[in-house]
Write a protein that holds these residues in place. Structure first.
Motif, PDB file in Angstrom:
ATOM      1  N   LYS A  59       0.833  -1.210   0.000  1.00 29.28           N
ATOM      2  CA  LYS A  59       0.000   0.000   0.000  1.00 29.28           C
ATOM      3  C   LYS A  59       0.862   1.251   0.000  1.00 29.28           C
ATOM      4  N   LEU A  63       0.716   4.175  -2.737  1.00 32.33           N
ATOM      5  CA  LEU A  63       0.142   5.457  -2.315  1.00 32.33           C
ATOM      6  C   LEU A  63       1.135   6.608  -2.430  1.00 32.33           C
ATOM      7  N   SER A  81      -3.311  -6.000  -1.635  1.00 34.12           N
ATOM      8  CA  SER A  81      -3.320  -5.876  -0.181  1.00 34.12           C
ATOM      9  C   SER A  81      -4.509  -6.609   0.422  1.00 34.12           C
ATOM     10  N   LEU A  85      -7.687  -0.195   2.516  1.00 33.90           N
ATOM     11  CA  LEU A  85      -7.260   1.206   2.580  1.00 33.90           C
ATOM     12  C   LEU A  85      -8.063   1.932   3.653  1.00 33.90           C
ATOM     13  N   SER A  86      -7.360   2.593   4.565  1.00 28.86           N
ATOM     14  CA  SER A  86      -8.039   3.313   5.643  1.00 28.86           C
ATOM     15  C   SER A  86      -8.500   4.680   5.168  1.00 28.86           C
ATOM     16  N   GLU A  89      -5.484   6.902   4.888  1.00 32.86           N
ATOM     17  CA  GLU A  89      -4.685   6.625   3.686  1.00 32.86           C
ATOM     18  C   GLU A  89      -5.331   7.223   2.445  1.00 32.86           C
ATOM     19  N   LEU A  90      -6.637   7.064   2.332  1.00 33.10           N
ATOM     20  CA  LEU A  90      -7.351   7.606   1.177  1.00 33.10           C
ATOM     21  C   LEU A  90      -7.289   9.126   1.164  1.00 33.10           C
ATOM     22  N   TYR A  93      -3.712  10.325   0.293  1.00 28.62           N
ATOM     23  CA  TYR A  93      -3.451  10.142  -1.138  1.00 28.62           C
ATOM     24  C   TYR A  93      -4.172  11.206  -1.965  1.00 28.62           C
ATOM     25  N   GLN A 106      -9.935   0.571  -5.619  1.00 31.94           N
ATOM     26  CA  GLN A 106      -9.722  -0.602  -4.771  1.00 31.94           C
ATOM     27  C   GLN A 106     -10.782  -1.645  -5.132  1.00 31.94           C
ATOM     28  N   ILE A 292      -5.280  -2.704  -5.851  1.00 34.36           N
ATOM     29  CA  ILE A 292      -5.348  -1.239  -5.877  1.00 34.36           C
ATOM     30  C   ILE A 292      -4.706  -0.772  -7.176  1.00 34.36           C
TER      31      ILE A 292
END
Length: 367
Positions: A59, A63, A81, A85-86, A89-90, A93, A106, A292
């Protein structure tokens, strides 16, 4: 001189051909790695690379577009992964790269279980409740006798993933739903086990990759671990434990995930990785491992290769034979159809498809 020049020219052409042959760079999760690359029936195309680093690094590399984390250079085109994705994180990014690279996508790749391999002399029918699994993996019970209510003094030896791992996240998500005072949801076992960062028993063993778990479990009597279905016989109770009386077979994983709804807002990546932390029926630790991708690529050839792979993978039967051979389960047909309609053909009209002209005009992951 002519011969040396010809040899040099030939080597240059070969180097260029090799670079072009490996045009799509990716990596990440070790749980599905053999399905993706390196086996006779792996599903990634020949010009896709795949670095087995674990979900966390996978990830991160995607990212931040940091190919060095995959021990290469250039652009990171995709990641795999088991860890979802948290929101952070999103958000990070989108703030740092959304305007220049475009949205990310994703997608559920295949359904998987987290199986519990064990080695205990005299026991080939191990059946643990979720609460007992919490006790064993947290260290609340230190001998098999304490765990099973017998006189057995054999120490419980836990084999855990020492790196950031989506397999750990799937495991800890279920344990957190059952024993939240003993486990948090985390990709790192030492942080998932509470209190986070506390010392582990001296006989416990950390291994880097999912492929190492079963070997380490089988090396010492009294051992127990957790691993994806590829590399262990998940249908054999002599090899992996039943949890709440249920074996991690394909049918039982399908039953557990059957309640996961299709996305209601397809533009939200989080909705494409459904979570069933403690299913009412089926196997307790069932989830999807994910791909991803970027929606936008400045290299049109990469975009075409990504689209061609997605078209194959989300067709029917697609990669179903290889998926089953590695112990995984294909994404349900209704999910495949939804992926195709949104991200490949744009028949939904949502403009989420790879290199959509109106979204990806002048933006995309770098050349």
């Amino acid at each position: 001189m002519f011969k040396r020049t010809l040899i040099a020219a030939s080597l240059t052409v070969a180097a260029l051909a090799s670079a072009q042959a490996m045009a799509v760079t990716g990596g990440g999760a070790s749980l599905p790695a053999a399905l993706y690359k390196g086996s006779a029936n792996s599903i990634l195309p020949a010009n896709f690379s795949y670095a087995v680093t674990g979900s966390g690094i996978g990830k991160s590399a995607f990212l931040t577009n940091n190919a060095a984390q995959f021990s290469t250079t250039g652009t990171v085109h995709f990641a795999a992964s088991d860890s979802i994705l948290s929101a952070t994180e999103l958000s990070t990014y989108n703030t740092n790269f959304g305007g220049s690279y475009g949205p990310l996508i994703q997608l559920p790749s295949v359904a998987t279980s987290v199986a519990i391999p064990y080695k205990k002399a005299g026991n080939t029918t191990l059946n643990l409740t979720s609460a007992q699994l919490c006790d064993a993996l947290s260290g609340a019970k230190t001998t098999w006798g304490q765990l099973l209510g017998t006189a057995d003094t054999t120490a419980i030896r836990v084999v855990y993933r020492s790196t950031s791992s989506g397999t750990t996240e799937i495991l800890s998500r279920h344990l957190n739903s059952v024993c939240p005072t003993k486990f948090a949801v985390n990709t790192t076992f030492t942080n998932a086990r509470l209190p986070a960062g506390s010392a582990l028993p001296s006989n416990w063993v950390g291994v880097a990759n999912t492929a190492d778990v079963a070997t380490a479990v089988n090396a010492v009597d009294g051992s127990i671990g957790y691993v994806g279905p590829d590399g262990v016989n998940a249908a054999s109770n002599a090899v992996v434990a039943r949890i709440n009386g249920v074996q991690p077979t394909s049918a039982n994983v399908n039953t557990a995930l059957a309640s996961a709804p299709l996305p209601t807002n397809p533009a939200l990546p989080a909705q494409w990785s459904p979570v069933v932390a403690n299913p009412a029926s089926g196997y307790a630790m069932a989830a999807y491992t994910n791909f991803i991708f970027g929606q936008c690529y400045k290299d049109a050839a990469v975009a075409a290769d990504v689209k061609a792979f997605l078209t194959q993978h989300y067709s029917t039967p697609g990669n179903a034979v290889a998926t089953a051979a590695h112990g995984f389960i294909p994404v349900p047909t209704n999910w495949k159809n939804a992926v195709t309609a949104n991200f490949i053909t744009n028949t939904t009209g949502n403009n989420l498809n790879i290199n959509n002209a109106s979204v990806c005009n002048a933006v995309g992951r770098p050349l």
